[in-house]
Motif scaffolding. Structure first.
Motif, PDB file in Angstrom:
ATOM      1  N   GLU A 129       0.831  -1.207   0.000  1.00  9.98           N
ATOM      2  CA  GLU A 129       0.000   0.000   0.000  1.00  9.98           C
ATOM      3  C   GLU A 129       0.864   1.256   0.000  1.00  9.98           C
ATOM      4  O   GLU A 129       0.534   2.242  -0.672  1.00  9.98           O
ATOM      5  CB  GLU A 129      -0.920  -0.014   1.224  1.00  9.98           C
ATOM      6  N   THR A 130       1.967   1.244   0.731  1.00 13.01           N
ATOM      7  CA  THR A 130       2.830   2.427   0.753  1.00 13.01           C
ATOM      8  C   THR A 130       3.498   2.633  -0.606  1.00 13.01           C
ATOM      9  O   THR A 130       3.623   3.776  -1.079  1.00 13.01           O
ATOM     10  CB  THR A 130       3.902   2.325   1.856  1.00 13.01           C
ATOM     11  N   LYS A 132       2.242   1.664  -3.522  1.00 14.27           N
ATOM     12  CA  LYS A 132       1.186   2.075  -4.457  1.00 14.27           C
ATOM     13  C   LYS A 132       0.896   3.562  -4.339  1.00 14.27           C
ATOM     14  O   LYS A 132       0.581   4.224  -5.335  1.00 14.27           O
ATOM     15  CB  LYS A 132      -0.083   1.261  -4.194  1.00 14.27           C
ATOM     16  N   ASN A 133       1.011   4.109  -3.138  1.00 11.19           N
ATOM     17  CA  ASN A 133       0.719   5.518  -2.905  1.00 11.19           C
ATOM     18  C   ASN A 133       1.972   6.395  -2.883  1.00 11.19           C
ATOM     19  O   ASN A 133       1.908   7.554  -2.464  1.00 11.19           O
ATOM     20  CB  ASN A 133      -0.044   5.681  -1.589  1.00 11.19           C
ATOM     21  N   VAL A 167      -1.176   6.835   5.494  1.00  9.26           N
ATOM     22  CA  VAL A 167      -1.085   6.633   4.043  1.00  9.26           C
ATOM     23  C   VAL A 167      -2.293   7.261   3.353  1.00  9.26           C
ATOM     24  O   VAL A 167      -2.164   7.936   2.320  1.00  9.26           O
ATOM     25  CB  VAL A 167      -0.975   5.139   3.707  1.00  9.26           C
ATOM     26  N   GLU A 168      -3.488   7.043   3.907  1.00 10.39           N
ATOM     27  CA  GLU A 168      -4.693   7.629   3.325  1.00 10.39           C
ATOM     28  C   GLU A 168      -4.617   9.152   3.332  1.00 10.39           C
ATOM     29  O   GLU A 168      -5.000   9.814   2.364  1.00 10.39           O
ATOM     30  CB  GLU A 168      -5.928   7.172   4.104  1.00 10.39           C
ATOM     31  N   SER A 171      -2.264  10.415   0.678  1.00 12.73           N
ATOM     32  CA  SER A 171      -2.743  10.215  -0.689  1.00 12.73           C
ATOM     33  C   SER A 171      -3.519  11.432  -1.186  1.00 12.73           C
ATOM     34  O   SER A 171      -3.708  11.607  -2.392  1.00 12.73           O
ATOM     35  CB  SER A 171      -3.624   8.963  -0.764  1.00 12.73           C
ATOM     36  N   ARG A 178       5.772  12.576   0.181  1.00  8.89           N
ATOM     37  CA  ARG A 178       4.924  11.791   1.075  1.00  8.89           C
ATOM     38  C   ARG A 178       5.845  10.936   1.939  1.00  8.89           C
ATOM     39  O   ARG A 178       6.392   9.931   1.476  1.00  8.89           O
ATOM     40  CB  ARG A 178       3.962  10.906   0.277  1.00  8.89           C
TER      41      ARG A 178
END
Length: 269
Positions: A129-130, A132-133, A167-168, A171, A178
């Motif tokens: 997830e990290t 991907k973002n 993370v959200e 984003s 980030r």
């Protein structure tokens, strides 16, 4: 679960404030539902992570067979290929074990836990997830921390929620780096401290306390139970969870848990 330009407070906000003291049975149910929702959010990333060791095992199996099928079998190279299969299989099994522990509904446990190991597992679980973002993850884990006592699944759930929230939040940042910094250390009182620092949009200082109220959310479609559950878990372990403003932007979520007494640590599990 950080503040955005618009707050989204459900009509039952008064009920949310009234349920700050949700009974333990209900909180356990909500905690389990929260873990399932979190894993649902991570499903695509976890699937991708699982494909890697499986694909590597297949590749090494084919290589090992080729070394054995030669006119003069190369046993050393075949053995090396099969050793890699074992390593990749253990990696996949370890990931599945962590997921199974989060899914399973079991009574709280009181185990001896090394917080740095728990944090590393959370970082590995959220690595897809990290990436991907486009989030850069750094760690600052203090060596030699004393173990803590508590439920490993619940404490990892707290760290997992805080990382996913960060993370959200990041984003939503269109420009700028980030960056996620996850650290551990000790407080002046000797407690073990975990810090999750992000470079997202940050939180509104006037609403910081409300972030931990049940059913209060700043996100469209948010349930508003994640941080409330996290605080309940931490407080049940004798610790504290809070948030501060990060500089130059973002938020810093921290929680503490009492360290295991040195005499207990020395005697071993």
């Amino acid at each position: 679960m950080q503040a955005s330009s618009d707050d989204h407070e459900p009509a039952g906000a008064e009920f949310g404030r009234a349920t700050a003291g949700i009974d333990m049975v209900a909180m356990m149910e909500l905690s389990h539902e929260n873990r399932l929702a979190t894993l649902g959010y991570l499903a695509a990333s976890i699937t991708h992570e699982m494909k890697q060791p499986i694909a590597a095992a297949v590749t090494n199996a084919m290589a090992g067979l080729r070394w054995l099928d030669r006119p003069r079998p190369d046993l050393d190279r075949a053995r090396a290929a099969f050793d890699r299969i074992v390593r990749d299989s253990h990696r996949a099994s370890h990931t599945l074990g962590r997921i199974r522990a989060l899914i399973r509904k079991t009574p709280p446990r009181n185990d001896r836990l090394e917080i740095n190991d728990a944090i590393r597992e959370v970082i590995e679980l959220t690595s897809g997830e990290t990436r991907k973002n486009a989030v850069s993850v750094r760690t600052d884990l203090m060596d030699g921390l004393p173990p803590i006592e508590g439920d490993p699944v619940q404490l990892q759930q707290v760290a997992l929620n805080l990382v996913i929230n960060a993370v959200e939040a990041m984003s939503e940042v269109g420009r700028g780096a980030r960056e996620l910094l996850i650290g551990t250390g000790r407080t002046e009182a000797g407690d073990v401290r975990v810090t999750v620092r992000d470079s997202g949009p940050g939180v509104d200082p006037s609403r910081m306390d409300r972030l931990f109220e049940a059913f209060y959310t700043t996100k469209p479609g948010g349930t508003g139970i994640g941080l409330a559950i996290c605080r309940s878990i931490v407080e049940a372990h004798g610790g504290r969870l809070w948030v501060e403003v990060n500089q130059p932007r973002g938020a810093v979520f921290q929680f503490t848990v009492p360290a295991q007494p040195e005499s207990a640590s020395a005697s071993g599990p």
